[in-house]
Design an enzyme around this catalytic site. Structure first.
Site, PDB file in Angstrom:
ATOM      1  NE  ARG A  49      60.922  80.228  46.303  1.00 39.28           N
ATOM      2  CZ  ARG A  49      60.063  80.127  45.104  1.00 39.28           C
ATOM      3  NH1 ARG A  49      60.716  80.429  44.170  1.00 39.28           N
ATOM      4  NH2 ARG A  49      58.848  79.768  45.143  1.00 39.28           N
ATOM      5  NE  ARG A  90      47.100  72.429  41.862  1.00 39.70           N
ATOM      6  CZ  ARG A  90      47.642  73.426  41.353  1.00 39.70           C
ATOM      7  NH1 ARG A  90      46.972  74.094  40.382  1.00 39.70           N
ATOM      8  NH2 ARG A  90      49.090  73.594  41.700  1.00 39.70           N
ATOM      9  CE  LYS A 231      56.050  81.088  49.959  1.00 43.00           C
ATOM     10  NZ  LYS A 231      56.136  80.172  48.871  1.00 43.00           N
ATOM     11  CB  THR A 289      55.765  87.437  44.319  1.00 45.52           C
ATOM     12  OG1 THR A 289      55.607  86.489  45.521  1.00 45.52           O
ATOM     13  CG2 THR A 289      54.805  86.861  43.021  1.00 45.52           C
TER      14      THR A 289
END
Length: 498
Positions: A49, A90, A231, A289
């Site tokens: 990846r 953000r 994802k 993860t």
């Protein structure tokens, strides 16, 4: 050409895996040199990846070139996945770089670009102001701070701090209770996607998918090149999971942001549900993860991490992924080695076959699916040492893998890009070879390649699947059982030493 030993085993250099689940390792500062890439491959990595969230295009180009150079030296197809960053929300900046939000206090997110303080900060995402409603949550800095909306207008979102703490510049914001009207592809993502296509990435991972339209847009931009992995890390994606699976080529259970936006106890059953749903579709599913997170700093994982990896293998995931463990950790080779050992041990468990077959997989009403199911049934009845699949598009290999057969699968394809893409498919050992033109050639080549890659010895039975006319993608209509003879083994050994 490498030799086959007297027992018919594959040579060490052939790197034929004993396990069926694949390992996807992230490359980064700790691991992107050619020497380290080769070590990771030999330790058990099947694909790599490249995280587009970090680094620049020059560095990524060097990494991809290094992978391809090692691939050529080793002679094994290696998959490359470029993972797009996606639209990360953000907050703005603070006077002094940070502030403290007190528990239970009010805090406002607004459109004023002035530096923030303990009462307010700029939220430079105007699209959020029109969709948030009273009672919805905002999670800051991976959920370390939790705000609940009291009132939302076009200019300001007044919140109460359910969990306060230190907040600093540019910390991420998660919005678990609303579908955020932002495109899944930012301008950076579009540039990164074009780069990935240009440099021959086999897979492109789309982050923060919320709806099937996100997948459709990415596929349009890819222009038919490469394969697309969606994802699943937003709760909104769960509501339309079947549609997303249908449009994508593979699914990743991205537990990082999914674990932030959901309660921790909700993630394990969702993981199992996503894996099972994707398996039913016959498409690869990757669990990712924090699988061996402690190995970023420690040479050994925790017992809980070992169990986490094992559970993903028991569930029948096609691949398990390492992130920072191999990208920036102190023990990248050890992390891959231990993941390989965990997966191999699980697959040796007598109970693994029952566990991995828990998801009911019904074949589609096609000849190809009927043959794939028949192949799995034959393996349960007859002692079969391997399945030989001839494919031009990879579809036959995916159909066979969906059944999770007990015998290993040797995939023979004339397409290098398909061989690389199959590096993330459960049980597939892909080999690039010239196309076949007749039934006799198919049988001869299947036997020869099975011996070369250690899929049988004298007396072994093999199931062969292919399509007639040969060279026509999607025409799988032939299943044949063959037996390897001692004469063939001797002839192949003689050819190997010449």
């Amino acid at each position: 050409m490498a030799k086959i030993d007297q027992h018919g085993a594959a040579p060490k250099g052939a790197m034929t895996r004993g396990r069926k689940v694949k390992i996807l390792a992230t490359l980064g500062p700790a691991s992107r040199s050619p020497e380290m890439i080769e070590k990771l491959l030999r330790a058990g990595a099947d694909a790599f990846r490249v995280n587009m969230s970090h680094g620049d295009h020059e560095t990524h180009a060097e990494t991809i070139a290094a992978i391809r150079a090692v691939e050529k030296a080793i002679g094994r197809p290696v998959g490359i996945l470029c993972d797009l960053q996606g639209p990360k929300l953000r907050v703005g900046q603070f006077a002094g770089g940070k502030a403290v939000i007190r528990h239970g206090s009010h805090f406002t997110l607004d459109r004023n670009p002035a530096p923030g303080d303990e009462t307010r900060v700029c939220l430079p995402h105007p699209e959020l102001f029109g969709v948030l409603e009273k009672g919805q949550r905002l999670l800051i800095d991976d959920g370390k701070l939790r705000l609940k909306v009291i009132r939302a207008s076009e200019d300001a979102i007044l919140c109460s701090a359910e969990v306060g703490g230190v907040i600093s510049d540019r910390k991420g914001v998660n919005v678990p209770d609303a579908v955020v009207p932002v495109p899944a592809l930012t301008e950076k993502d579009r540039r990164d996607l074009a780069f990935a296509v240009q440099h021959g990435a086999d897979w492109i991972a789309l982050s923060f998918v919320q709806r099937p339209e996100d997948v459709a847009e990415a596929r349009r931009l890819m222009g038919g090149y490469g394969a697309l992995m969606a994802k699943i890390e937003k709760p909104a994606a769960i509501d339309r999971l079947d549609e997303i699976i249908e449009l994508a080529d593979a699914i990743m259970v991205a537990r990082g942001d999914l674990g932030v936006e959901l309660n921790p106890e909700e993630v394990p059953p969702l993981q199992k549900m996503i894996v099972a749903a994707t398996r039913r579709s016959g498409k690869p599913v990757v669990v990712a993860t924090q699988m061996l997170e402690s190995m970023i700093e420690s040479p050994a994982p925790t017992r809980a991490e070992v169990s986490d990896v094992a559970n993903a293998v028991y569930d029948g995931a096609d691949a398990v992924m390492l992130s920072a463990e191999t990208a920036s950790g102190a023990w990248p080779v050890e992390a891959v080695t231990i993941m390989d050992r965990i997966a191999s041990q699980v697959e040796r468990d007598p109970g693994y076959r029952q566990q991995v077959s828990f998801a009911e997989v019904l074949p589609d009403h096609t000849t190809a699916d009927a043959l794939a199911q028949a192949c799995a049934s034959i393996i349960q009845t007859v002692a079969i040492s391997g399945v030989i699949v001839f494919t031009g598009s990879g579809s036959t290999a995916r159909r066979v893998a969906r059944e999770r057969p007990a015998a290993p699968m040797l995939v023979l394809t004339p397409s290098q890009k398909i061989a690389r893409r199959l590096a993330l498919l459960w049980g597939a050992h892909a080999v690039t070879t010239k196309d076949i033109g007749s039934f006799e050639e198919m049988i001869a080549k299947g036997k020869r390649m099975a011996l070369r890659h250690g899929f049988g010895v004298a007396g072994s039975k093999l199931v062969t699947l292919a399509g007639v006319p040969f060279g026509t993608p999607g025409s799988t209509n032939l299943l044949h059982v063959v037996t390897l003879t001692g004469d063939e083994l001797s002839r192949h050994a003689s050819q190997s030493t010449s």
